[in-house]
Design an enzyme around this catalytic site. Structure first.
Site, PDB file in Angstrom:
ATOM      1  N   ASP A   1      -9.314  -8.361  -1.522  1.00 19.15           N
ATOM      2  CA  ASP A   1      -8.722  -7.036  -1.768  1.00 19.15           C
ATOM      3  C   ASP A   1      -8.198  -7.028  -3.207  1.00 19.15           C
ATOM      4  OD1 ASP A   1      -7.471  -4.595  -1.682  1.00 19.15           O
ATOM      5  OD2 ASP A   1      -5.982  -5.140  -0.177  1.00 19.15           O
TER       6      ASP A   1
ATOM      7  N   GLU B   1      -2.255 -15.309  -3.767  1.00 22.59           N
ATOM      8  CA  GLU B   1      -1.767 -14.129  -4.491  1.00 22.59           C
ATOM      9  C   GLU B   1      -1.079 -14.602  -5.777  1.00 22.59           C
ATOM     10  OE1 GLU B   1      -1.212 -10.646  -4.330  1.00 22.59           O
ATOM     11  OE2 GLU B   1       0.102 -11.033  -6.032  1.00 22.59           O
TER      12      GLU B   1
ATOM     13  N   GLN C   1       0.838  -1.209   0.000  1.00 22.29           N
ATOM     14  CA  GLN C   1       0.000   0.000   0.000  1.00 22.29           C
ATOM     15  C   GLN C   1       0.871   1.257   0.000  1.00 22.29           C
ATOM     16  OE1 GLN C   1      -3.186   0.291  -0.365  1.00 22.29           O
ATOM     17  NE2 GLN C   1      -4.032  -1.725   0.117  1.00 22.29           N
TER      18      GLN C   1
ATOM     19  N   CYS D   1     -10.290  -0.799  -4.207  1.00 23.63           N
ATOM     20  CA  CYS D   1      -9.744   0.495  -4.638  1.00 23.63           C
ATOM     21  C   CYS D   1     -10.559   1.057  -5.798  1.00 23.63           C
ATOM     22  CB  CYS D   1      -8.272   0.351  -5.013  1.00 23.63           C
ATOM     23  SG  CYS D   1      -7.990  -0.874  -6.291  1.00 23.63           S
TER      24      CYS D   1
HETATM   25  N1  SAH Z   1      -4.059  -7.192   0.340  1.00 18.49           N
HETATM   26  C1  SAH Z   1      -2.772  -6.745  -0.121  1.00 18.49           C
HETATM   27  C2  SAH Z   1      -2.681  -6.601  -1.647  1.00 18.49           C
HETATM   28  C3  SAH Z   1      -3.800  -5.904  -2.341  1.00 18.49           C
HETATM   29  S1  SAH Z   1      -3.472  -5.396  -3.999  1.00 18.49           S
HETATM   30  C4  SAH Z   1      -2.379  -5.456   0.562  1.00 18.49           C
HETATM   31  O1  SAH Z   1      -3.216  -4.740   1.101  1.00 18.49           O
HETATM   32  O2  SAH Z   1      -1.194  -5.138   0.574  1.00 18.49           O
HETATM   33  C5  SAH Z   1      -4.114  -6.675  -4.960  1.00 18.49           C
HETATM   34  C6  SAH Z   1      -3.207  -7.857  -5.095  1.00 18.49           C
HETATM   35  O3  SAH Z   1      -3.874  -8.824  -5.915  1.00 18.49           O
HETATM   36  C7  SAH Z   1      -1.880  -7.586  -5.786  1.00 18.49           C
HETATM   37  O4  SAH Z   1      -0.834  -8.062  -4.962  1.00 18.49           O
HETATM   38  C8  SAH Z   1      -1.949  -8.408  -7.096  1.00 18.49           C
HETATM   39  O5  SAH Z   1      -0.711  -8.944  -7.470  1.00 18.49           O
HETATM   40  C9  SAH Z   1      -2.925  -9.499  -6.719  1.00 18.49           C
HETATM   41  N2  SAH Z   1      -3.697 -10.150  -7.803  1.00 18.49           N
HETATM   42  C10 SAH Z   1      -4.129  -9.622  -8.964  1.00 18.49           C
HETATM   43  N3  SAH Z   1      -4.908 -10.492  -9.627  1.00 18.49           N
HETATM   44  C11 SAH Z   1      -4.984 -11.620  -8.866  1.00 18.49           C
HETATM   45  C12 SAH Z   1      -5.664 -12.864  -9.001  1.00 18.49           C
HETATM   46  N4  SAH Z   1      -6.408 -13.133 -10.056  1.00 18.49           N
HETATM   47  N5  SAH Z   1      -5.533 -13.758  -8.012  1.00 18.49           N
HETATM   48  C13 SAH Z   1      -4.773 -13.480  -6.899  1.00 18.49           C
HETATM   49  N6  SAH Z   1      -4.116 -12.319  -6.724  1.00 18.49           N
HETATM   50  C14 SAH Z   1      -4.218 -11.393  -7.689  1.00 18.49           C
END
Ligand code: SAH
Length: 457
Positions: free
Chosen positions: A387, A339, A289, A414
């Site tokens: 998220d 992830e 973040q 977001c």
């Molecule tokens: N919850 C974490 C990351 C949120 S951002 C935090 O607050 O720090 C969203 C994340 O989703 C990113 O790390 C991105 O790499 C991941 N992402 C994107 N598409 C995805 C998918 N289909 N499956 C799993 N993760 C995914």
């Protein structure tokens, strides 16, 4: 078919009153129900505009003369605000920004989510809504032989050189200046999108706000950086506190920033930071973040909504480096995180270890593939936290949630528009949206972050 007839003509000068602000920061005025979008105006303002473009359902105008100003209008702080595309709301006071963002969430929840009477709380804002970003990522260009770096101008791919950015932590400004200077001295060429020649494409700087540790990522077209040894030495000398210099190679013709290959040029592969009491290792490719102060506010809200008693199994979909997972793990029986970026999962595992947290498991893959597999293997979540990136949750994941029936879903988003779309799908699948809490992670810009509490009916 009748020819489309807008109630105004192109190049007309008309007087209008603005009613609303779009999610991208344009004012909206309606002429006989036909919306005209105009930059740099605010709701409540009266103005003369020139009609510049007409589409079938809406048009665009340009501000000619402001007759009546909004009480929320302020002088933008940044000297390049008008040209730079980075911020959209600097002409709106911070109080006004929070009101606009709350309305934006409420509007999409009603219009796209078709949800009535859902509580949308006032946005949790910052006391000091400037200099908050821990990460800067700028495209590099060239001007009279020297390197420039900054932002693309609104709607174009011309780079404006930026000396300071008022939403960045000061250190990131310093890093960018030094890297530009040093690379220019050693004759590094900027990447040119048209010719697909040159070396340096982007520079990323990231700082751990609590630890002060800094990382620089040089994103290059070529594997070799001319004089890289001297460049690295000079950067290390110029920037005390630097802990990691990394190169990422992206040799493709693409506007995607990062390539697949990452190598450490100097120092460590990661920097460390804390959110609350938890320590995080962050590598170049991992999502972290960008507003550390508000991240704590956001995660605390997610944790409050999860309302754990120590008995629950929790899934954290889209877990990144395990930030939310580790917060949850302190209060849950077991947390599973998934992830898509392998480096982020490596960081997540390292972070669990770093903090002595043992009741978590992480897996690399798509949330929409891994979670249905877990479900088949008998891993059943009481609470699911999602998220996702801006495009929201995949339909397959939403289907799995609806089948798995966790008693609660905590949705961190977001992008309010895709959040509202997904809330509708979950409602139709047997869930109820209890409330939404917007959190301002991105002051001065049009972005809004939101946490939603969703419960099984
Ligand atoms: N919850 C974490 C990351 C949120 S951002 C935090 O607050 O720090 C969203 C994340 O989703 C990113 O790390 C991105 O790499 C991941 N992402 C994107 N598409 C995805 C998918 N289909 N499956 C799993 N993760 C995914």
């Amino acid at each position: 078919m009748a020819k489309f007839q807008a109630p105004v003509n192109k190049n007309d000068y008309i007087d209008v009153t603005f009613e609303d602000l779009t999610h991208d920061g344009n004012g909206v005025a309606k002429v006989d129900g036909y919306p005209l979008f105009v930059p740099n105006v605010l709701p409540g303002e009266k103005a003369k505009i020139k009609v510049v473009k007409l589409n079938k359902g809406y048009g665009f105008g340009r501000l000619i003369e402001l007759y009546e100003e909004s009480k929320y209008r302020v002088q933008p702080e940044c000297p390049i605000y008008k040209e730079c595309g980075g911020c959209q709301l600097q002409h709106l006071s911070y109080e006004g920004q929070l009101i606009a963002k709350e309305k934006q969430v409420r509007d999409v929840v009603e219009r796209i989510g078709k949800l009535e009477n859902v509580t949308v709380h006032p946005v949790l804002g910052m006391d000091e809504p400037w200099r908050y970003r821990n990460k800067s990522q700028v495209p590099i260009g060239e001007h009279e032989g020297g390197l420039i770096g900054g932002f693309y101008t609104r709607r174009s791919h011309d780079i404006i050189d930026m000396e300071k950015c008022l939403i960045q932590m000061e250190q990131n400004d310093v890093i960018l200046q030094k890297v530009k200077e040093i690379c220019s001295q050693y004759g590094v060429k900027a990447y040119n999108e048209q010719t697909h020649k040159g070396t340096l494409r982007h520079v990323m700087a990231r700082i751990g706000k609590v630890t002060g540790e800094m990382m620089i990522v040089l994103i290059t077209r070529t594997a070799e950086i001319p004089n890289s040894k001297q460049i690295v030495e000079d950067i290390v000398k110029a920037i005390p506190g630097i802990k990691s210099i990394v190169q990422n190679i992206n040799s493709k013709r693409t506007n995607v920033i990062f390539g697949d290959q990452t190598k450490v040029l100097w120092g460590k592969e990661v920097i460390y930071d804390f959110i609350g009491d938890i320590k995080f290792a962050i590598s170049a490719r991992s999502f972290y973040q960008v507003n550390p102060d508000q991240t704590k506010v956001l995660y605390d809200k997610a944790l409050e909504y999860a309302d754990l008693n120590g008995e629950e199994t929790v899934i954290d979909a889209y877990c990144g480096i395990g930030t939310i997972s580790l917060f949850l793990a302190q209060k849950a029986k077991k947390v599973y995180g998934v992830e898509i970026v392998p480096e982020a999962i490596e960081d997540a595992k390292r972070n669990a270890e770093l903090n002595g947290i043992t009741n978590v498991e992480f897996e690399v893959g798509e949330a929409e593939t891994v979670i249905p597999n877990w479900y088949k293997q008998g891993i059943q979540a009481d609470i699911l936290v999602v998220d996702p990136p801006r495009k929201g949750c995949d339909q397959a994941l939403l289907d799995t949630i609806i089948n798995m029936k966790p008693k609660k879903v905590v949705y961190v988003s977001c992008n309010p528009a895709t959040l509202a779309r997904d809330l509708r799908i979950l409602e139709d699948g047997g869930y109820k949206t209890v409330e939404l809490q917007p959190v301002d992670m991105f002051p001065q810009t049009n972005h809004v972050e939101c946490v939603a509490l969703i419960e099984l009916k």
